[in-house]
Design an enzyme around this catalytic site. Sequence first.
Site, PDB file in Angstrom:
ATOM      1  N   ASP A   1      38.052 119.734  62.725  1.00 38.99           N
ATOM      2  CA  ASP A   1      36.740 119.133  62.897  1.00 38.99           C
ATOM      3  C   ASP A   1      35.530 120.316  63.238  1.00 38.99           C
ATOM      4  OD1 ASP A   1      35.222 116.748  63.039  1.00 38.99           O
ATOM      5  OD2 ASP A   1      35.085 117.083  65.089  1.00 38.99           O
ATOM      6  N   ASP A   2      35.735 121.251  63.863  1.00 40.18           N
ATOM      7  CA  ASP A   2      34.717 122.125  64.339  1.00 40.18           C
ATOM      8  C   ASP A   2      34.075 122.964  62.960  1.00 40.18           C
ATOM      9  OD1 ASP A   2      34.986 122.113  67.283  1.00 40.18           O
ATOM     10  OD2 ASP A   2      36.664 122.981  66.881  1.00 40.18           O
TER      11      ASP A   2
ATOM     12  N   GLU B   1      40.894 121.128  67.329  1.00 40.70           N
ATOM     13  CA  GLU B   1      39.488 121.108  67.952  1.00 40.70           C
ATOM     14  C   GLU B   1      39.336 122.086  68.966  1.00 40.70           C
ATOM     15  OE1 GLU B   1      36.039 119.182  68.562  1.00 40.70           O
ATOM     16  OE2 GLU B   1      37.555 118.506  67.136  1.00 40.70           O
ATOM     17  N   ASP B   2      38.292 122.686  68.854  1.00 41.38           N
ATOM     18  CA  ASP B   2      37.934 123.874  69.987  1.00 41.38           C
ATOM     19  C   ASP B   2      39.062 124.975  70.032  1.00 41.38           C
ATOM     20  OD1 ASP B   2      35.489 122.493  70.199  1.00 41.38           O
ATOM     21  OD2 ASP B   2      35.963 121.481  72.176  1.00 41.38           O
TER      22      ASP B   2
ATOM     23  N   LYS C   1      37.490 112.559  71.889  1.00 40.55           N
ATOM     24  CA  LYS C   1      37.645 112.588  70.185  1.00 40.55           C
ATOM     25  C   LYS C   1      38.349 111.212  69.859  1.00 40.55           C
ATOM     26  CE  LYS C   1      35.821 115.483  67.379  1.00 40.55           C
ATOM     27  NZ  LYS C   1      34.586 116.237  67.678  1.00 40.55           N
TER      28      LYS C   1
ATOM     29  N   ARG D   1      38.136 127.229  73.494  1.00 37.90           N
ATOM     30  CA  ARG D   1      36.533 127.394  73.278  1.00 37.90           C
ATOM     31  C   ARG D   1      35.990 125.913  73.479  1.00 37.90           C
ATOM     32  NH1 ARG D   1      33.803 126.911  68.050  1.00 37.90           N
ATOM     33  NH2 ARG D   1      33.842 124.820  68.691  1.00 37.90           N
TER      34      ARG D   1
ATOM     35  N   TYR E   1      31.824 111.179  75.653  1.00 38.73           N
ATOM     36  CA  TYR E   1      31.932 112.427  74.747  1.00 38.73           C
ATOM     37  C   TYR E   1      30.685 113.330  75.300  1.00 38.73           C
ATOM     38  CZ  TYR E   1      34.186 115.600  71.400  1.00 38.73           C
ATOM     39  OH  TYR E   1      34.712 116.328  71.097  1.00 38.73           O
TER      40      TYR E   1
ATOM     41  N   ASN F   1      25.589 122.183  71.163  1.00 37.77           N
ATOM     42  CA  ASN F   1      26.063 121.085  72.258  1.00 37.77           C
ATOM     43  C   ASN F   1      26.426 121.722  73.373  1.00 37.77           C
ATOM     44  OD1 ASN F   1      25.675 118.553  70.944  1.00 37.77           O
ATOM     45  ND2 ASN F   1      27.522 118.898  69.580  1.00 37.77           N
TER      46      ASN F   1
END
Length: 611
Positions: free
Chosen positions: A278-279, A257-258, A186, A168, A116, A422
């Site tokens: 989750d973000d 996610e993202d 993930k 993103r 990850y 990150n």
Amino acid sequence: MAPHADSPNESNTTSLPTANSQHAHHSPATRHVHPSPSDYGTANKNEARKYLRTYGLAPPGIDSYENQMKRCLGILEMKKTNIEKYQYLSVLRNTNVHLFYRLLSNNVKELTPLIYTPTVGEACQRWSELYTQPEGLYLSFADKGNLASVIENWPHEVEITVVTDGSRILGLGDLGINGMGIPVGKLSLYTACAGINPLKTLPITLDLGTNNQDLINDPLYLGSRRPKVTADEEREFLDEMMAALTERWPSIVIQYEDFKNPFPSLERYKDTYTMFNDDIQGTGAVILAGFINAVKQSGVPAKDQRAVFLGAGSAGVGVAKQLAAFFINEGLTEDEARKCFWLVDSKGMVTNDREGELADHKRYFSRDDNNGEQYKTLEEVVDYVKPTILMGLSTIGGAFTPQILEKMAAMNERPVVFPLSNPSSKSECTFEDAIKYTKGKCLFASGSPFPTLDFEGQKLVPGQGNNMYVFPGIGLGAILSKSVSVTQAMIYASAEALSTSLLPEEVEKNWLYPAIERIRDVSVVVTRGVIRSAQAEKVDRELALRNMTDDQLDDYIRARMYDPFKEHDKITNEINALIKGIASVEPQAEIGNARELKAQPNSTEGPRSNL
């Protein structure tokens, strides 16, 4: 008369090979079950290999788990770059899933950065270039109106999925379908940390076009070469996808996610489906857990805390709202809690009276008490606010300069410094700089991993606010409670549970997070907290869990976690059950002969697990 062409001369019969006439092999025509990739493991004993029809298809030596992992670690050591190690581990996960998770379980701290963040960032940037094997489901805009039939192609039952549109990825921007590395990675962590069965996970990447012209021009890019669809088109597509997923798997947990703009989908689906982002929520929860412990260790009461956030995007605002909820739980009013936060974006401090239109998600924390002053830089805001807490979600590497860190130390006995962006190249400061310029005073947590540091004769371990502390427990809690939605109270409960999971010796060392090596035990605590919250909110459907004590619930959770060290026991149990069944039907048959019969490579009788 000449002898028959098929009959050798009698004089030659002793010198020529003959067919086996002792045993007739007339097996009935039955369905042939093909072995799965993980059935070829070199730890399987001969009995299991014959039962799985892999006998002779792997080297004859029988390995111990220790030797298997030693070999894997040796191969990893030979790889010169992290992306090569990532590729090797991806192949291992797809060809011997149980070995992969045994390796990961025993080396979680060392291998997580390879599967990850930060390595997954490079893997996503080069996904099309390095593509070698299928690893998930791609849903394209061209298939709109037909998504249910595409989803039907997935061959397994699914308990949880991670979905991205690639718009993103980390701090790397729009990567289109190359973002598949994120849901793949993930879900590996869902399995490693919370024991969700890997065959019941589904990585999904949405091929909705890309505005990254470099990808469109790249001849190796494997996604659609069209501009990103509009927000309305994406919403219609997601509506269809969510309905299709839950129609096929009614209890599925869906994690987003993202996405470039994650708020609309969260608001649209959170009360209708078992889903979370989750973000926004996972990031907020894990930071909240570290924050709770940092506030306790700082000695500054909640009402006197002043938090400056560098980064006012979706992640920054989501985190700030989670922390505000903690302040409210500590006795502040909502308005008092909101006033503990100052957000800074690319234009400076977020205020009501600054030039330009303010994005909707920033309005909640926008300041109205700046007396017309506009503070353009982070350092100006630090001088003005005199914060006790400095949070970074900006993806601006080095934004927490030595001067700013020195000021934080001068203003606070135990300043809280959380550079959370990150990958590590985007982190607002390193652990070494934070310790050096605060003279070891800061309470530190980062989004990316940093090495242990020697400082004045002590070994200091950096806290890492890694989402893997909470999202696996959120997912498993929703699965086991059969929750109809993932409420904000359940997200908050995951953070609160995580904050209580430290061992006494970890608290004594001023750690903000537990040792990552204990992640499975930590996930049990988080999962229990999520289930109890689901019960309190009455969104659970597994009502029998309500009658369990906490200890009983912990045992229940552990018993349902996938354990890669015990998966091969299932084969042994199948074989023993088969032998027992044969013995009960043919009481005169010897068990050894029954085993031999059923273990013959050509035999197609008996049950077969789909591993």
